[in-house]
Design a protein around this motif. Structure first.
Motif, PDB file in Angstrom:
ATOM      1  N   THR A  35      -7.189  -0.648  -0.298  1.00  0.00           N
ATOM      2  CA  THR A  35      -7.839  -0.882   0.989  1.00  0.00           C
ATOM      3  C   THR A  35      -9.267  -1.382   0.815  1.00  0.00           C
ATOM      4  O   THR A  35      -9.686  -2.352   1.455  1.00  0.00           O
ATOM      5  CB  THR A  35      -7.846   0.413   1.821  1.00  0.00           C
ATOM      6  OG1 THR A  35      -6.488   0.809   2.065  1.00  0.00           O
ATOM      7  CG2 THR A  35      -8.560   0.216   3.147  1.00  0.00           C
ATOM      8  N   TYR A  79       2.482   5.644  -7.615  1.00  0.00           N
ATOM      9  CA  TYR A  79       1.463   6.397  -8.354  1.00  0.00           C
ATOM     10  C   TYR A  79       1.528   7.899  -8.074  1.00  0.00           C
ATOM     11  O   TYR A  79       0.990   8.697  -8.838  1.00  0.00           O
ATOM     12  CB  TYR A  79       0.065   5.885  -7.999  1.00  0.00           C
ATOM     13  CG  TYR A  79      -0.329   4.609  -8.696  1.00  0.00           C
ATOM     14  CD1 TYR A  79      -0.946   4.639  -9.941  1.00  0.00           C
ATOM     15  CD2 TYR A  79      -0.102   3.367  -8.119  1.00  0.00           C
ATOM     16  CE1 TYR A  79      -1.326   3.476 -10.590  1.00  0.00           C
ATOM     17  CE2 TYR A  79      -0.471   2.193  -8.751  1.00  0.00           C
ATOM     18  CZ  TYR A  79      -1.084   2.254  -9.983  1.00  0.00           C
ATOM     19  OH  TYR A  79      -1.451   1.097 -10.622  1.00  0.00           O
ATOM     20  N   HIS A 127       0.090   9.176  -5.422  1.00  0.00           N
ATOM     21  CA  HIS A 127      -1.096   9.479  -4.602  1.00  0.00           C
ATOM     22  C   HIS A 127      -1.615   8.166  -4.018  1.00  0.00           C
ATOM     23  O   HIS A 127      -1.318   7.081  -4.545  1.00  0.00           O
ATOM     24  CB  HIS A 127      -2.188  10.159  -5.434  1.00  0.00           C
ATOM     25  CG  HIS A 127      -2.645   9.317  -6.607  1.00  0.00           C
ATOM     26  ND1 HIS A 127      -3.533   8.268  -6.489  1.00  0.00           N
ATOM     27  CD2 HIS A 127      -2.305   9.381  -7.924  1.00  0.00           C
ATOM     28  CE1 HIS A 127      -3.745   7.728  -7.675  1.00  0.00           C
ATOM     29  NE2 HIS A 127      -3.002   8.386  -8.567  1.00  0.00           N
ATOM     30  N   PRO A 128      -2.385   8.208  -2.938  1.00  0.00           N
ATOM     31  CA  PRO A 128      -2.932   6.973  -2.369  1.00  0.00           C
ATOM     32  C   PRO A 128      -3.870   6.285  -3.362  1.00  0.00           C
ATOM     33  O   PRO A 128      -4.597   6.951  -4.105  1.00  0.00           O
ATOM     34  CB  PRO A 128      -3.699   7.462  -1.128  1.00  0.00           C
ATOM     35  CG  PRO A 128      -3.104   8.788  -0.803  1.00  0.00           C
ATOM     36  CD  PRO A 128      -2.697   9.395  -2.115  1.00  0.00           C
ATOM     37  N   VAL A 129      -3.850   4.964  -3.367  1.00  0.00           N
ATOM     38  CA  VAL A 129      -4.729   4.165  -4.224  1.00  0.00           C
ATOM     39  C   VAL A 129      -5.779   3.528  -3.311  1.00  0.00           C
ATOM     40  O   VAL A 129      -5.530   2.501  -2.685  1.00  0.00           O
ATOM     41  CB  VAL A 129      -3.934   3.091  -4.998  1.00  0.00           C
ATOM     42  CG1 VAL A 129      -4.863   2.308  -5.917  1.00  0.00           C
ATOM     43  CG2 VAL A 129      -2.812   3.744  -5.802  1.00  0.00           C
ATOM     44  N   CYS A 140       1.837  -2.102  -9.406  1.00  0.00           N
ATOM     45  CA  CYS A 140       2.871  -1.068  -9.314  1.00  0.00           C
ATOM     46  C   CYS A 140       4.235  -1.725  -9.126  1.00  0.00           C
ATOM     47  O   CYS A 140       4.353  -2.831  -8.598  1.00  0.00           O
ATOM     48  CB  CYS A 140       2.585  -0.101  -8.166  1.00  0.00           C
ATOM     49  SG  CYS A 140       2.681  -0.838  -6.521  1.00  0.00           S
ATOM     50  N   THR A 182       1.408   4.157  -3.146  1.00  0.00           N
ATOM     51  CA  THR A 182       1.314   5.607  -2.971  1.00  0.00           C
ATOM     52  C   THR A 182       2.553   6.301  -3.537  1.00  0.00           C
ATOM     53  O   THR A 182       2.456   7.327  -4.214  1.00  0.00           O
ATOM     54  CB  THR A 182       1.145   5.948  -1.480  1.00  0.00           C
ATOM     55  OG1 THR A 182      -0.050   5.340  -0.984  1.00  0.00           O
ATOM     56  CG2 THR A 182       1.078   7.447  -1.266  1.00  0.00           C
ATOM     57  N   ARG A 183       3.719   5.726  -3.269  1.00  0.00           N
ATOM     58  CA  ARG A 183       4.965   6.302  -3.793  1.00  0.00           C
ATOM     59  C   ARG A 183       5.056   6.151  -5.303  1.00  0.00           C
ATOM     60  O   ARG A 183       5.512   7.053  -6.014  1.00  0.00           O
ATOM     61  CB  ARG A 183       6.162   5.625  -3.118  1.00  0.00           C
ATOM     62  CG  ARG A 183       7.518   6.133  -3.590  1.00  0.00           C
ATOM     63  CD  ARG A 183       8.612   5.745  -2.627  1.00  0.00           C
ATOM     64  NE  ARG A 183       8.834   4.310  -2.542  1.00  0.00           N
ATOM     65  CZ  ARG A 183       9.716   3.644  -3.295  1.00  0.00           C
ATOM     66  NH1 ARG A 183      10.430   4.297  -4.201  1.00  0.00           N
ATOM     67  NH2 ARG A 183       9.886   2.351  -3.134  1.00  0.00           N
ATOM     68  N   ASN A 226       0.835  -1.204   0.000  1.00  0.00           N
ATOM     69  CA  ASN A 226       0.000   0.000   0.000  1.00  0.00           C
ATOM     70  C   ASN A 226       0.875   1.261   0.000  1.00  0.00           C
ATOM     71  O   ASN A 226       0.631   2.219  -0.746  1.00  0.00           O
ATOM     72  CB  ASN A 226      -0.921  -0.020   1.220  1.00  0.00           C
ATOM     73  CG  ASN A 226      -2.053   0.988   1.116  1.00  0.00           C
ATOM     74  OD1 ASN A 226      -2.332   1.520   0.050  1.00  0.00           O
ATOM     75  ND2 ASN A 226      -2.713   1.243   2.232  1.00  0.00           N
ATOM     76  N   ASP A 227       1.905   1.258   0.821  1.00  0.00           N
ATOM     77  CA  ASP A 227       2.821   2.400   0.872  1.00  0.00           C
ATOM     78  C   ASP A 227       3.578   2.561  -0.450  1.00  0.00           C
ATOM     79  O   ASP A 227       3.790   3.685  -0.932  1.00  0.00           O
ATOM     80  CB  ASP A 227       3.819   2.230   2.022  1.00  0.00           C
ATOM     81  CG  ASP A 227       3.146   2.248   3.395  1.00  0.00           C
ATOM     82  OD1 ASP A 227       2.009   2.744   3.492  1.00  0.00           O
ATOM     83  OD2 ASP A 227       3.757   1.739   4.357  1.00  0.00           O
TER      84      ASP A 227
END
Length: 389
Positions: free
Chosen positions: A34, A26, A28-30, A78, A23-24, A19-20
């Motif tokens: 979640t 893309y 932005h948070p995906v 990703c 975010t790095r 998850n982290d």
């Protein structure tokens, strides 16, 4: 020396690292990582004790020929920026598909910006994808309400209508029970139902966000109408938002690709914006053919040659369709039509509307009659994937 790369199912700790990383990667948070966690198979690539790539996959059905076909829907992939350029995405993709294939997936669908990369791996886009916008004033002037009942909120009748109409296209997802709640949460959707006391004939889902300067941005996410009268009611309803929204935006694939609905809009200020298309790949040719729906009035047998899964020499098959069932079996006879894996996916989805269109797309044939028979087998329904992941 670095540890060898390991690809595995994500536990809680690895999921958080993935998850982290997303975010790095893309920027932005995906949120779907979640939201879809309870429903998805999540695989990550680990090197030197850290997650360097990851992605999720969903096992669900897609309608083709009116029948549900088990599909691996791939999303949120990703790769760490410092790890790119070493074919890691392809290796991870193969491992992401493996458990879904073991569970029965015979086709795979993906929305992606990496069209060229996935095309080389056997995926292909069956149809172009557009987002449409129209001035709300045009809808107000152009459509008159026939007086159908309008109710706010989702209901069983609306879900049943969506599933029934979805069978009339090649590609729509047979939405699981959790699908609507996920989309409502993700897009902050408001849903309306149209019809009468006897039946629900339309479902419309939209989102409204404050415009940066004045009013709102209105975006349609679901537009399901059983007949022309309901189309008019739903368009007139959207036109009623003219005091707050300057335009109505139909999200990518919210309207079918062929002008089944768009012919109602051609007189107005309608604009289109091309988006990255959905792409399809056939994972198991015999099972995909067996499970697909076929025209009940079609009887045909066509020898075909299909590129092997690893891109090597073509393999010969005999495709037979009769009494609404299809099968494809290996044969030693040379094929009369030659297909790459990507062309096979487009044909399966009904993306070639005519033999001439197939030839222009690069399909080769020794017999025009054989190609015409092959195209006729899947062109009764048009390709459309209204969902987006």
């Amino acid at each position: 020396m670095s540890d060898p790369l390991r690809i595995m199912e994500a536990d809680d700790e690895l999921w958080q690292e993935y998850n982290d990383l997303a975010t790095r990667s893309y920027g932005h948070p995906v949120g779907d990582i979640t939201r879809l966690r309870p429903h998805a198979d999540i695989r990550v690539a680990v090197r030197d004790g850290r997650v360097v790539a990851g992605g999720l996959g969903l096992l669900t059905d897609q309608f083709f020929g009116g029948a549900p076909v088990p599909s691996a829907i791939i999303s949120a992939g990703c790769v760490a920026p410092e790890e790119r350029g070493d074919h890691l995405a392809g290796r991870l993709l193969a491992e992401r598909l493996r458990p879904l294939r073991d569970q029965g997936a015979v086709i795979s669908t993906v929305w992606t910006t990496s069209n060229g990369h996935l095309r080389r791996l056997g995926w292909q886009a069956p149809v172009p994808v557009f987002a449409w916008s129209i001035a709300t004033e045009d809808l107000k002037r152009g459509f008159t309400s026939p007086g159908l009942d309008i109710e706010h909120g989702r209901a069983k009748e609306g879900e049943e209508l969506q599933r029934r109409l979805a069978r009339q296209w090649n590609g729509p997802v047979h939405r699981p029970q959790w699908w609507s709640a996920w989309m409502d949460d993700k897009q902050q959707l408001t849903t309306y139902r149209f019809g009468s006391e006897q039946a629900t004939t339309g479902v419309l889902s939209l989102s409204m966000k404050r415009h940066p300067r004045h009013g709102t941005d209105l975006t349609v996410h679901d537009f399901w109408a059983a007949d022309a009268e309901t189309v008019n009611e739903m368009m007139a309803f959207l036109g009623g938002h003219h005091t707050r929204a300057a335009a109505v935006h139909f999200r990518r694939s919210a309207l079918p690709p062929y002008p089944a609905l768009l012919h109602n809009l051609h007189r107005y200020r309608l604009t289109a914006e091309a988006w990255h298309p959905w792409m399809l790949r056939i994972l198991d040719i015999p099972e995909a053919v067996r499970l697909r729906g076929w025209p009940s009035d079609l009887a045909t047998a066509v020898p075909v040659e299909i590129e092997s899964e690893n891109g090597g020499n073509s393999e010969s098959y005999l495709l037979e369709v009769k009494d609404g069932t299809g099968q494809i079996t290996e044969t030693r006879a040379p094929g009369e039509v030659q297909l790459t894996r990507g062309q096979l996916a487009v044909w399966y989805a009904g993306g070639y509307r005519t033999a001439a269109a197939a030839r222009l797309a690069g399909v080769t044939t020794k017999s025009d009659e054989a190609l015409t028979q092959l195209i006729r087998a899947t062109s009764d329904l048009e390709p459309w994937l209204p969902e987006h992941l």
